[in-house]
Design a protein around this motif. Structure first.
Motif, PDB file in Angstrom:
ATOM      1  N   ASP A 346       0.856  -1.196   0.000  1.00 56.29           N
ATOM      2  CA  ASP A 346       0.000   0.000   0.000  1.00 56.29           C
ATOM      3  C   ASP A 346       0.886   1.239   0.000  1.00 56.29           C
ATOM      4  O   ASP A 346       2.066   1.183   0.374  1.00 56.29           O
ATOM      5  N   CYS A 347       0.316   2.362  -0.438  1.00 51.71           N
ATOM      6  CA  CYS A 347       1.018   3.651  -0.442  1.00 51.71           C
ATOM      7  C   CYS A 347       0.172   4.697   0.265  1.00 51.71           C
ATOM      8  O   CYS A 347      -1.053   4.642   0.226  1.00 51.71           O
ATOM      9  N   GLU A 348       0.828   5.648   0.883  1.00 47.53           N
ATOM     10  CA  GLU A 348       0.160   6.855   1.372  1.00 47.53           C
ATOM     11  C   GLU A 348       0.771   8.030   0.619  1.00 47.53           C
ATOM     12  O   GLU A 348       1.992   8.110   0.439  1.00 47.53           O
ATOM     13  N   HIS A 349      -0.093   8.913   0.190  1.00 47.84           N
ATOM     14  CA  HIS A 349       0.388  10.043  -0.601  1.00 47.84           C
ATOM     15  C   HIS A 349      -0.447  11.282  -0.306  1.00 47.84           C
ATOM     16  O   HIS A 349      -1.460  11.215   0.382  1.00 47.84           O
ATOM     17  N   ILE A 350       0.001  12.393  -0.810  1.00 50.54           N
ATOM     18  CA  ILE A 350      -0.791  13.619  -0.756  1.00 50.54           C
ATOM     19  C   ILE A 350      -1.031  14.079  -2.188  1.00 50.54           C
ATOM     20  O   ILE A 350      -0.170  13.938  -3.055  1.00 50.54           O
ATOM     21  N   THR A 351      -2.211  14.569  -2.428  1.00 51.49           N
ATOM     22  CA  THR A 351      -2.550  15.110  -3.745  1.00 51.49           C
ATOM     23  C   THR A 351      -2.604  16.630  -3.624  1.00 51.49           C
ATOM     24  O   THR A 351      -2.763  17.179  -2.526  1.00 51.49           O
ATOM     25  N   GLN A 394      13.704  -4.782  -7.754  1.00 53.17           N
ATOM     26  CA  GLN A 394      13.850  -6.239  -7.660  1.00 53.17           C
ATOM     27  C   GLN A 394      12.597  -6.879  -7.067  1.00 53.17           C
ATOM     28  O   GLN A 394      12.154  -7.936  -7.521  1.00 53.17           O
ATOM     29  N   LEU A 395      12.022  -6.224  -6.075  1.00 52.52           N
ATOM     30  CA  LEU A 395      10.790  -6.750  -5.470  1.00 52.52           C
ATOM     31  C   LEU A 395       9.650  -6.759  -6.487  1.00 52.52           C
ATOM     32  O   LEU A 395       8.946  -7.760  -6.647  1.00 52.52           O
ATOM     33  N   LEU A 396       9.470  -5.655  -7.177  1.00 53.44           N
ATOM     34  CA  LEU A 396       8.345  -5.532  -8.101  1.00 53.44           C
ATOM     35  C   LEU A 396       8.471  -6.511  -9.270  1.00 53.44           C
ATOM     36  O   LEU A 396       7.464  -7.024  -9.774  1.00 53.44           O
ATOM     37  N   GLU A 397       9.696  -6.791  -9.695  1.00 50.99           N
ATOM     38  CA  GLU A 397       9.900  -7.680 -10.839  1.00 50.99           C
ATOM     39  C   GLU A 397      10.003  -9.149 -10.439  1.00 50.99           C
ATOM     40  O   GLU A 397       9.997 -10.031 -11.311  1.00 50.99           O
ATOM     41  N   LEU A 412       1.279   0.957  -7.505  1.00 46.99           N
ATOM     42  CA  LEU A 412       2.530   0.526  -8.135  1.00 46.99           C
ATOM     43  C   LEU A 412       3.020   1.541  -9.162  1.00 46.99           C
ATOM     44  O   LEU A 412       4.220   1.814  -9.265  1.00 46.99           O
ATOM     45  N   LYS A 413       2.095   2.113  -9.909  1.00 46.11           N
ATOM     46  CA  LYS A 413       2.467   3.161 -10.874  1.00 46.11           C
ATOM     47  C   LYS A 413       3.058   4.361 -10.149  1.00 46.11           C
ATOM     48  O   LYS A 413       4.056   4.945 -10.597  1.00 46.11           O
TER      49      LYS A 413
END
Length: 514
Positions: A346-351, A394-397, A412-413
């Motif tokens: 999961d990600c946390e972000h601000i818009t 490496q994790l994502l691939e 992921l993007k």
């Protein structure tokens, strides 16, 4: 499909349309019939063009050239659908050298230019060589007329199509500087890729509109925390709250964040300074005063036993590791992650707060949950380290490690784009919303909160979704919230896998970026 094409061709070659076009071209009549025909049958540009050319080829070109100005004027006066004007202009452009359109310069055809749509005007001027008659002064005056009539979209299109001076654009934006039009003005600024700093009036309008929304939607203490890195927004919020019978709350924020000198209105600043004199009792922000490692609702609303906890899945506070530098904790975290066959992600972000926000979208935190730990990686500190970029790639691939989450491709993007990773293929993606839809026969794509409550019979707190993820140190409740989203994703996957592993295997996905 073939039947549909045949029906369209049959309508197109209807003798009625041929007779109407002959009337228009030879007799300068039949415009109402033409308008009705196009309205009912809706022939395409190419179909009209082909039939128009066919009628002209029936020894009608001379009549057409003689009647061109009258035909053109009638098309505008009768407000014939613009597709026909486009067909006419296309024909003139293709046959310009043979027709000597320049001879119409002194016939008064130029007077029709204001009746043309913006996208047609430039072509009109070039076709009939009317630059000397339709001067820059005429164009500038017409632009100003559009602005004065508040036809802002038309004015913007006119500015772009005719490549008018930037002063025209600045004038347009200045005239749009009210609440109703500020959003559209921002769109124009973005389309032109101009610096928002040059349009402070619009920026201010957008920020004030944003703070009014926050005032209506959230508690004052949450607004204070969300806006701590946006001083101008926090000031506007306090001014709004002060005027809406929340004087003590507004003044507490102003005192705590030392904002009194940011108040622009002299009378308001003077009144606030009086209110802040000896005897004023500041109201503490409960989010910082009572911060605990659990859902916020429990200590601000006393909603006990309602919400999921990390401990419900065997994760104590000590199992949640916050990582903001390359050290032993960092290395141990990646050993744990790389030895797992499935992780919650999961990600946390601000818009951006407004369309013209200078900061833009920011990924602040990435949470990765394994079977016994949750690791919170501080993107703001780690994003420049090549080792972190390499480890993430490496994790994502890695096809052997399932990446599990909700709206996972978006997260992921964001990860890939924010770390500026190139040409990456993310393998073994499990999207929980899709799996839930297939596994439980639900017609909708559900949220993580919905799916969590479906399986665990408790709510997933979403209080901190819009909290301030830039602030450091994070509150304990924020850490709990961030970790729990990744943990819950992994736990939901385990339940789904036990129910029907074949379905889960079939839903594995791949994402290519770059």
């Amino acid at each position: 499909m073939q039947q549909q094409v045949e029906e369209e061709e049959e309508v197109f070659y209807d003798e009625e349309f041929i007779l109407i076009l002959q009337k228009v071209i030879i007799e300068c009549d039949g415009y109402d019939e033409l308008k009705n025909y196009i309205s009912i049958n809706k022939p395409s540009f190419n179909l009209i063009k082909t039939q128009f050319q066919k009628v002209l080829n029936q020894n009608n070109k001379e009549n057409f050239e003689q009647n061109l100005q009258k035909i053109f004027e009638q098309l505008l006066q009768k407000n014939i659908q613009r597709v026909f004007i486009r067909v006419l202009f296309q024909y003139l452009k293709e046959n310009k050298d043979q027709m000597n359109l320049k001879k119409l310069q002194n016939s008064g055809i130029a007077k029709n230019w204001k009746n043309l749509q913006v996208q047609e005007l430039q072509e009109f001027i070039e076709l009939f060589e009317l630059k000397d008659q339709i001067t820059e002064k005429n164009l500038l005056q017409h632009f100003q007329d559009l602005v004065n009539k508040k036809k802002f979209q038309d004015a913007f299109q006119f500015y772009k199509a005719l490549q008018l001076p930037q002063q025209c654009f600045d004038n347009l934006i200045d005239q749009m500087g009210n609440n109703q039009d500020a959003g559209r003005a921002a769109d124009f600024i973005i389309k032109q890729d101009f610096n928002p700093a040059n349009y402070p009036k619009i920026v201010e309008r957008l920020e004030k509109s944003c703070t009014r929304y926050l005032y209506q939607e959230y508690s004052w203490f949450k607004c204070e925390e969300m806006l701590m890195f946006s001083q101008s927004l926090l000031v506007y919020y306090c001014e709004d709250a002060y005027f809406h019978d929340m004087k003590r709350e507004a003044l507490s924020i102003i005192k705590r964040n030392n904002l009194i000198n940011q108040i622009q209105k002299p009378n308001l600043k003077e009144q606030m300074e009086k209110d802040l004199e000896v005897g004023f009792e500041e109201i503490p922000n409960i989010l910082f005063l009572k911060d605990e490692f659990k859902p916020v609702e429990e200590f601000i609303n006393n909603e006990i036993g309602v919400y999921l906890h990390c401990k419900d899945f065997g994760y104590s506070e000590n199992h949640i590791i916050f990582i903001d530098k390359i050290d032993q904790n960092y290395n141990d975290a990646w050993k744990c992650i790389n030895s797992s066959n499935a992780i919650g992600y999961d990600c946390e972000h601000i818009t951006p707060w407004t369309k013209l926000d200078y900061q833009g979208f920011k990924v602040c935190l990435v949470q990765i949950a394994t079977s016994n730990h949750a690791f919170l990686f501080d993107y703001q500190k780690l994003k420049e380290f090549q080792q972190f970029k390499n480890d993430m790639q490496q994790l994502l691939e890695n096809v052997e490690i399932l990446k599990i989450g909700l709206s996972l491709k978006d997260d992921l993007k964001h990860t890939v784009n924010y770390l500026k990773l190139n040409n990456i293929i993310i393998r073994s993606i499990i999207e929980l919303s899709t799996c839930f839809k297939v596994l439980e026969g639900d017609p909708k794509l559900r949220s993580l909160a919905y799916i969590s409550e479906f399986y665990f019979k408790k709510k997933l707190s979403k209080y901190d979704t819009c909290s301030n993820w830039e602030y450091r140190p994070l509150r304990k409740a924020q850490i709990h919230y961030a970790a729990l989203d990744a943990i819950a994703s992994l736990q939901i996957f385990q339940i789904m896998k036990e129910k029907n592993n074949n379905i889960i295997e079939q839903e594995k996905d791949v994402l290519t970026i770059g």
